[in-house]
Write an enzyme that holds these catalytic residues in place. Structure first.
Site, PDB file in Angstrom:
ATOM      1  N   GLU A   9      48.576  53.584  36.438  1.00 45.55           N
ATOM      2  CA  GLU A   9      47.569  53.247  37.451  1.00 45.55           C
ATOM      3  C   GLU A   9      47.584  51.761  37.803  1.00 45.55           C
ATOM      4  O   GLU A   9      47.405  51.400  38.973  1.00 45.55           O
ATOM      5  CB  GLU A   9      46.169  53.656  36.981  1.00 45.55           C
ATOM      6  CG  GLU A   9      45.100  53.351  38.024  1.00 45.55           C
ATOM      7  CD  GLU A   9      43.884  54.235  37.942  1.00 45.55           C
ATOM      8  OE1 GLU A   9      42.886  53.898  38.596  1.00 45.55           O
ATOM      9  OE2 GLU A   9      43.927  55.248  37.232  1.00 45.55           O
ATOM     10  N   ARG A  47      48.248  51.547  24.910  1.00 43.66           N
ATOM     11  CA  ARG A  47      48.163  50.187  25.463  1.00 43.66           C
ATOM     12  C   ARG A  47      47.105  49.369  24.737  1.00 43.66           C
ATOM     13  O   ARG A  47      47.109  48.148  24.780  1.00 43.66           O
ATOM     14  CB  ARG A  47      47.829  50.244  26.954  1.00 43.66           C
ATOM     15  CG  ARG A  47      48.912  50.866  27.811  1.00 43.66           C
ATOM     16  CD  ARG A  47      48.499  50.872  29.267  1.00 43.66           C
ATOM     17  NE  ARG A  47      48.224  49.533  29.741  1.00 43.66           N
ATOM     18  CZ  ARG A  47      49.161  48.712  30.214  1.00 43.66           C
ATOM     19  NH1 ARG A  47      50.415  49.090  30.267  1.00 43.66           N
ATOM     20  NH2 ARG A  47      48.845  47.495  30.627  1.00 43.66           N
ATOM     21  N   ARG A 102      50.179  49.779  37.832  1.00 40.93           N
ATOM     22  CA  ARG A 102      51.322  49.558  38.707  1.00 40.93           C
ATOM     23  C   ARG A 102      51.035  50.058  40.123  1.00 40.93           C
ATOM     24  O   ARG A 102      51.403  49.439  41.119  1.00 40.93           O
ATOM     25  CB  ARG A 102      52.562  50.275  38.139  1.00 40.93           C
ATOM     26  CG  ARG A 102      53.364  49.451  37.147  1.00 40.93           C
ATOM     27  CD  ARG A 102      54.304  50.326  36.343  1.00 40.93           C
ATOM     28  NE  ARG A 102      53.606  51.016  35.266  1.00 40.93           N
ATOM     29  CZ  ARG A 102      53.993  52.174  34.754  1.00 40.93           C
ATOM     30  NH1 ARG A 102      55.043  52.804  35.244  1.00 40.93           N
ATOM     31  NH2 ARG A 102      53.323  52.717  33.764  1.00 40.93           N
ATOM     32  N   ARG A 121      40.055  54.808  31.473  1.00 43.76           N
ATOM     33  CA  ARG A 121      39.740  53.400  31.671  1.00 43.76           C
ATOM     34  C   ARG A 121      38.953  53.213  32.955  1.00 43.76           C
ATOM     35  O   ARG A 121      39.351  53.680  34.019  1.00 43.76           O
ATOM     36  CB  ARG A 121      41.032  52.580  31.730  1.00 43.76           C
ATOM     37  CG  ARG A 121      40.796  51.070  31.672  1.00 43.76           C
ATOM     38  CD  ARG A 121      42.045  50.301  32.037  1.00 43.76           C
ATOM     39  NE  ARG A 121      43.165  50.675  31.209  1.00 43.76           N
ATOM     40  CZ  ARG A 121      44.429  50.666  31.618  1.00 43.76           C
ATOM     41  NH1 ARG A 121      44.706  50.343  32.870  1.00 43.76           N
ATOM     42  NH2 ARG A 121      45.405  51.003  30.813  1.00 43.76           N
ATOM     43  N   GLN A 166      59.381  49.812  36.251  1.00 39.46           N
ATOM     44  CA  GLN A 166      59.074  51.023  35.491  1.00 39.46           C
ATOM     45  C   GLN A 166      58.388  52.045  36.396  1.00 39.46           C
ATOM     46  O   GLN A 166      57.346  51.741  36.988  1.00 39.46           O
ATOM     47  CB  GLN A 166      58.172  50.705  34.294  1.00 39.46           C
ATOM     48  CG  GLN A 166      57.891  51.926  33.419  1.00 39.46           C
ATOM     49  CD  GLN A 166      56.982  51.592  32.243  1.00 39.46           C
ATOM     50  OE1 GLN A 166      56.538  50.461  32.105  1.00 39.46           O
ATOM     51  NE2 GLN A 166      56.698  52.574  31.403  1.00 39.46           N
ATOM     52  N   SER A 192      53.985  39.617  40.596  1.00 31.33           N
ATOM     53  CA  SER A 192      55.297  39.966  40.043  1.00 31.33           C
ATOM     54  C   SER A 192      55.974  41.044  40.887  1.00 31.33           C
ATOM     55  O   SER A 192      57.179  40.985  41.159  1.00 31.33           O
ATOM     56  CB  SER A 192      55.148  40.441  38.597  1.00 31.33           C
ATOM     57  OG  SER A 192      56.373  40.914  38.083  1.00 31.33           O
ATOM     58  N   GLN A 212      41.449  59.701  34.024  1.00 26.05           N
ATOM     59  CA  GLN A 212      41.690  58.335  33.592  1.00 26.05           C
ATOM     60  C   GLN A 212      40.497  57.833  32.777  1.00 26.05           C
ATOM     61  O   GLN A 212      39.375  57.781  33.271  1.00 26.05           O
ATOM     62  CB  GLN A 212      41.879  57.444  34.820  1.00 26.05           C
ATOM     63  CG  GLN A 212      41.813  55.954  34.577  1.00 26.05           C
ATOM     64  CD  GLN A 212      42.948  55.448  33.721  1.00 26.05           C
ATOM     65  OE1 GLN A 212      42.783  55.254  32.521  1.00 26.05           O
ATOM     66  NE2 GLN A 212      44.105  55.258  34.325  1.00 26.05           N
ATOM     67  N   ASN A 240      46.787  55.330  27.611  1.00 27.25           N
ATOM     68  CA  ASN A 240      45.840  54.221  27.551  1.00 27.25           C
ATOM     69  C   ASN A 240      45.564  53.781  26.120  1.00 27.25           C
ATOM     70  O   ASN A 240      45.406  52.591  25.844  1.00 27.25           O
ATOM     71  CB  ASN A 240      44.531  54.614  28.245  1.00 27.25           C
ATOM     72  CG  ASN A 240      44.621  54.469  29.753  1.00 27.25           C
ATOM     73  OD1 ASN A 240      44.594  53.368  30.277  1.00 27.25           O
ATOM     74  ND2 ASN A 240      44.768  55.582  30.453  1.00 27.25           N
ATOM     75  N   GLY A 296      59.531  43.547  42.661  1.00 29.51           N
ATOM     76  CA  GLY A 296      59.425  44.994  42.803  1.00 29.51           C
ATOM     77  C   GLY A 296      58.914  45.662  41.535  1.00 29.51           C
ATOM     78  O   GLY A 296      58.528  44.996  40.571  1.00 29.51           O
TER      79      GLY A 296
END
Length: 297
Positions: free
Chosen positions: A89, A126, A91, A47, A69, A61, A45, A123, A66
């Protein structure tokens, strides 16, 4: 707990593209309920920082509606219900904070190389990595997958100069990289600081930049002034004039290694000389050794 099959669709085209060579049919993938505690973080990862306020919003949320995705994981040992995270990650973190015991996920059979590339590409898509994290991601692809700058650029749809500019900031001293990570200086300011030919002057000028709130333009003028002053001092010490070939060779090497490189003649008659490659920290030295394919293990 055993996986519970759920109906669902595959991932978006961005990640699908990575599996084009392996002919994976993502449309037939199944979504499972995976135990949150059975999913380990992705070791690749890129980030390091996660926006706490956005994570809190996502947690709220998920508590309310729930997880829609699914995350994607791989299963290192098919005999054990334990997984390594590929994507999702935020989520997963938010689901843990929300107190969920399971999360929807897609299990894929991927190699270490594919796992790394997926983590980086997701990443980058995003677009919320810091400049330093982005630079480290490109460097990881090059060193771990033995790719050139051009190959990384081609895979990610970037230009080679774009990749090279990010890799250069890894040559900054550690304290300057921290300023960049903390967003006290910008990517433009970091690149400008790298223009200082005397790298020992970088920390002082970086501190001055933060203290005075210097713009990139102001910083460029200060770098030019310092370099000019340094040149005058060098000219007094030496009158050696380098050939266009040597100067161009220095430029090419500096672009490749992302740091200052000097080529100096020691015996013109014999054609002898030396190449000096500057590094700013132990990490920077290791980065350069990786580029040279030098393994000291």
């Amino acid at each position: 707990m055993e996986d519970k099959k759920r109906k669902g669709s595959g991932l978006g085209r961005g990640i699908e593209a990575l599996f084009a060579d392996n002919a994976v049919d993502t449309s037939k993938e199944e979504v499972h309920d995976l135990a949150v505690d059975a999913i380990m973080p992705n070791p690749y990862q890129p980030r390091h920082q996660f926006d706490e306020s956005k994570l809190a919003d996502l947690t709220a949320s998920i508590k309310e509606s729930g997880v829609f995705q699914p995350v994607t994981v791989r299963r290192p040992n098919p005999e054990i219900n334990a997984y390594e995270l590929l994507t999702g990650e935020r989520r997963l973190r938010a689901s843990r904070l929300a107190g969920l015991s399971s999360i929807p996920g897609i299990v894929r059979d991927v190699s270490d190389e594919e796992m790394m590339e997926i983590a980086v590409v997701e990443n980058l898509q995003r677009e919320d990595l810091t400049p330093l994290e982005e630079a480290e991601a490109y460097n990881a692809l090059m060193t771990k997958l033995n790719l050139t700058q051009a190959e990384v650029a081609n895979r990610l749809g970037k230009s080679r100069p774009y990749i090279a500019n990010y890799l250069r900031i890894l040559g900054l001293p550690e304290e300057i990289k921290n300023l960049l990570q903390e967003e006290k200086i910008s990517m433009g300011q970091a690149r400008t600081l790298l223009g200082l030919e005397n790298k020992n002057q970088i920390p002082e000028l970086a501190a001055k930049t933060v203290k005075n709130g210097m713009t990139v333009r102001e910083l460029e003028r200060e770098v030019a002034r310092l370099n000019s002053a340094n040149h005058k001092g060098e000219m007094k010490r030496s009158r050696v004039v380098k050939t266009p070939f040597v100067k161009e060779s220095e430029n090419q090497l500096q672009e490749h290694f992302g740091t200052k490189v000097s080529i100096n003649s020691t015996n013109k008659k014999k054609g002898e000389g030396k190449i000096e490659i500057a590094y700013m920290s132990d990490d920077d030295l290791n980065r350069i050794l990786d580029l040279l394919n030098v393994n000291l293990d």
